[in-house]
Scaffold this motif. Structure first.
Motif, PDB file in Angstrom:
ATOM      1  N   ARG A   8       0.829  -1.209   0.000  1.00  0.00           N
ATOM      2  CA  ARG A   8       0.000   0.000   0.000  1.00  0.00           C
ATOM      3  C   ARG A   8       0.855   1.247   0.000  1.00  0.00           C
ATOM      4  O   ARG A   8       0.534   2.246  -0.644  1.00  0.00           O
ATOM      5  N   LEU A  12       0.801   3.898  -3.011  1.00  0.00           N
ATOM      6  CA  LEU A  12       0.490   5.292  -2.749  1.00  0.00           C
ATOM      7  C   LEU A  12       1.514   6.197  -3.406  1.00  0.00           C
ATOM      8  O   LEU A  12       1.169   7.212  -4.016  1.00  0.00           O
ATOM      9  N   VAL A  15       0.763   5.979  -7.238  1.00  0.00           N
ATOM     10  CA  VAL A  15      -0.509   6.621  -7.586  1.00  0.00           C
ATOM     11  C   VAL A  15      -0.379   8.128  -7.523  1.00  0.00           C
ATOM     12  O   VAL A  15      -0.952   8.870  -8.321  1.00  0.00           O
ATOM     13  N   CYS A  16       0.387   8.596  -6.576  1.00  0.00           N
ATOM     14  CA  CYS A  16       0.582  10.036  -6.434  1.00  0.00           C
ATOM     15  C   CYS A  16       1.582  10.559  -7.438  1.00  0.00           C
ATOM     16  O   CYS A  16       2.079  11.672  -7.306  1.00  0.00           O
ATOM     17  N   ASN A  31      -5.316  15.942  -4.320  1.00  0.00           N
ATOM     18  CA  ASN A  31      -6.394  15.134  -4.885  1.00  0.00           C
ATOM     19  C   ASN A  31      -5.995  14.589  -6.256  1.00  0.00           C
ATOM     20  O   ASN A  31      -6.555  14.961  -7.277  1.00  0.00           O
ATOM     21  N   HIS A  34      -7.032   8.776  -9.240  1.00  0.00           N
ATOM     22  CA  HIS A  34      -6.775   7.412  -8.799  1.00  0.00           C
ATOM     23  C   HIS A  34      -6.948   6.445  -9.964  1.00  0.00           C
ATOM     24  O   HIS A  34      -7.988   6.446 -10.622  1.00  0.00           O
ATOM     25  N   THR A  35      -5.960   5.609 -10.196  1.00  0.00           N
ATOM     26  CA  THR A  35      -6.080   4.536 -11.179  1.00  0.00           C
ATOM     27  C   THR A  35      -5.356   3.298 -10.660  1.00  0.00           C
ATOM     28  O   THR A  35      -4.478   3.392  -9.799  1.00  0.00           O
ATOM     29  N   THR A  38      -0.836   1.672 -12.342  1.00  0.00           N
ATOM     30  CA  THR A  38      -0.211   2.972 -12.596  1.00  0.00           C
ATOM     31  C   THR A  38       1.135   2.855 -13.293  1.00  0.00           C
ATOM     32  O   THR A  38       1.642   3.856 -13.822  1.00  0.00           O
ATOM     33  N   GLU A 225     -11.503  -1.126 -10.606  1.00  0.00           N
ATOM     34  CA  GLU A 225     -10.774   0.139 -10.680  1.00  0.00           C
ATOM     35  C   GLU A 225     -10.574   0.556 -12.132  1.00  0.00           C
ATOM     36  O   GLU A 225     -10.523  -0.271 -13.046  1.00  0.00           O
ATOM     37  N   THR A 260     -12.571  11.889 -11.290  1.00  0.00           N
ATOM     38  CA  THR A 260     -11.923  12.259 -10.042  1.00  0.00           C
ATOM     39  C   THR A 260     -12.540  11.486  -8.885  1.00  0.00           C
ATOM     40  O   THR A 260     -13.761  11.406  -8.752  1.00  0.00           O
ATOM     41  N   PHE A 261     -11.701  10.907  -8.044  1.00  0.00           N
ATOM     42  CA  PHE A 261     -12.175  10.130  -6.904  1.00  0.00           C
ATOM     43  C   PHE A 261     -12.779  11.063  -5.861  1.00  0.00           C
ATOM     44  O   PHE A 261     -12.224  12.125  -5.573  1.00  0.00           O
ATOM     45  N   ARG A 278     -18.789   7.614  -3.604  1.00  0.00           N
ATOM     46  CA  ARG A 278     -17.838   6.561  -3.945  1.00  0.00           C
ATOM     47  C   ARG A 278     -18.536   5.380  -4.601  1.00  0.00           C
ATOM     48  O   ARG A 278     -18.006   4.782  -5.547  1.00  0.00           O
TER      49      ARG A 278
END
Length: 393
Positions: A8, A12, A15-16, A31, A34-35, A38, A225, A260-261, A278
């Protein structure tokens, strides 16, 4: 540390956008889009990597499969193979890397077939808390193949088909299984020539919509996802100074075509609304998500514009043998904060080419800083001629 916690943390970071997570106020809340999978957004080759990660409108090369496969019919070589290696997040860990193999073959003068294989390894992850200590090796991979054709003397189009496999386990259980997805790319490219004084210059532009396809789900997960569907638009201008020297400058812009999540509003009523949002988010189909992505940012038009990444790159070429490159890549702070300069060089012979790129991050503690990329390219026509000469001797 348990495996799922390690993974995780790594996810993270990826993803960022491997950027720095900043402490921002609510009006500029961090923000990012999210995918899943990646790793498909990581640039594989050193030439484009040295030019700020641009490639939609640049001149064709063996690695056009990732950037814009419609460029292949304009390639000078008849056939080629490219191999690239990228150590990733080296400031944090030492066993994450991306390997990529690409090849193409031109059919006649107007079309080409091409394919690639990319493998992203997250290294060894040790699992504790069980009777027997275990080591797992999570990875992501994609295999694709495509066809491109010139529709006129200056214009071409291409289609790629892709199979995606993501074997990343959040927990160790029999229910967990790899995620699978199918996707396609649609690309356009135009290359034109014009006279500027006594110099014949060229201007190319390209569009590539990549990873249009199914959503991906992992065994044991209730939700599917989005994969990183992406719109890339770029252009490139080349001017020759004389017979031996030429200079190119190009630019690319990218936008993830993913909704956008929903973000956490921070109060009890907001949490109920967030849960509903969500649920609605995960019910959106991949195709509907492409259209939704243009107008769903919480911050309105301003945030939609922040979702666009842009890059600028330059390349100096001497005698079509030696290249010096530089570039810059920009991403908004609240969308990943990937801001970095790139430099690199290349050396091309009739048989093979070698390219290298290096990243200088402008964002503090950015894990992308000091990332190096390497690429090798092989001209199969040149190799055939070389072996033919050796046999004749």
């Amino acid at each position: 540390m348990k495996a799922h916690r390690i993974i995780r943390i790594l996810l993270l970071l990826i993803v960022c956008g491997s950027g720095t997570v900043l402490a921002l106020d609510k009006q500029n809340l961090f923000n990012p889009i999210h995918t899943a999978v990646t790793s498909l957004s990581i640039a594989p080759d050193a030439r484009a990597g040295a030019m700020g990660d641009i490639g939609a409108g640049t001149e064709a090369d063996v690695n056009s499969q990732y950037w814009n496969p419609a460029k292949y019919p304009f390639n000078v070589a008849r056939a080629g193979v490219g191999v690239s290696y990228t150590p990733w997040l080296r400031k944090l860990v030492n066993d994450i890397n991306l390997a990529n193999v690409t090849g193409f073959y031109r059919i006649g003068d107007y079309s080409a077939v091409h394919a690639s294989l990319r493998y992203f390894s997250l290294g060894d992850v040790y699992i504790d808390g069980y009777d027997d200590n275990m080591t797992i090796r999570p990875y992501e991979m994609a295999i694709d193949a495509g066809y491109s054709r010139m529709l006129s003397e200056n214009f071409s189009m291409a289609v790629n088909l892709r199979f995606i496999l993501s074997d990343i386990k959040y927990t160790y259980s029999e229910e967990s299984s790899p995620g699978k997805a199918f996707a396609a790319d649609i690309a356009l490219y135009r290359l034109g020539y014009f006279m500027a004084g006594n110099r014949e210059c060229s201007f190319g532009w390209g569009i590539n919509i990549s990873n249009i396809g199914s959503k991906i789900s992992y065994g044991g997960s209730l939700y599917s996802e989005f994969i990183p569907t992406n719109l890339r638009i770029g252009c490139n201008f080349t001017i020759p100074f004389n017979e031996y020297n030429k200079f190119s400058i190009g630019a690319d812009m990218n936008k993830l075509l993913v909704p956008t999540f929903p973000i956490n509003t921070g109060d009890e009523q907001g949490e109920d609304i967030e849960e509903l949002e969500r649920k609605n988010y995960y019910e959106v189909s991949s195709i509907a998500g492409i259209f939704k992505s243009f107008g769903d940012a919480p911050g309105g038009f301003k945030e939609e514009m922040q979702e666009i990444q842009w890059s600028l790159g330059m390349e100096y070429t001497y005698n079509d043998r030696f290249m010096l490159r530089a570039g810059y890549h920009h991403e908004a702070e609240n969308k990943g904060n990937r801001k970095y300069f790139t430099v690199g060089a290349g050396f091309h012979m009739s048989v093979f080419s070698v390219d290298a790129a290096y990243v200088f991050s402008t964002a503090q503690t950015n894990p992308l800083d000091q990332t190096m990329r390497f690429s090798l390219g092989f001209d199969l026509d040149g190799m055939r001629d070389l072996f033919g000469k050796m046999r004749r001797r």
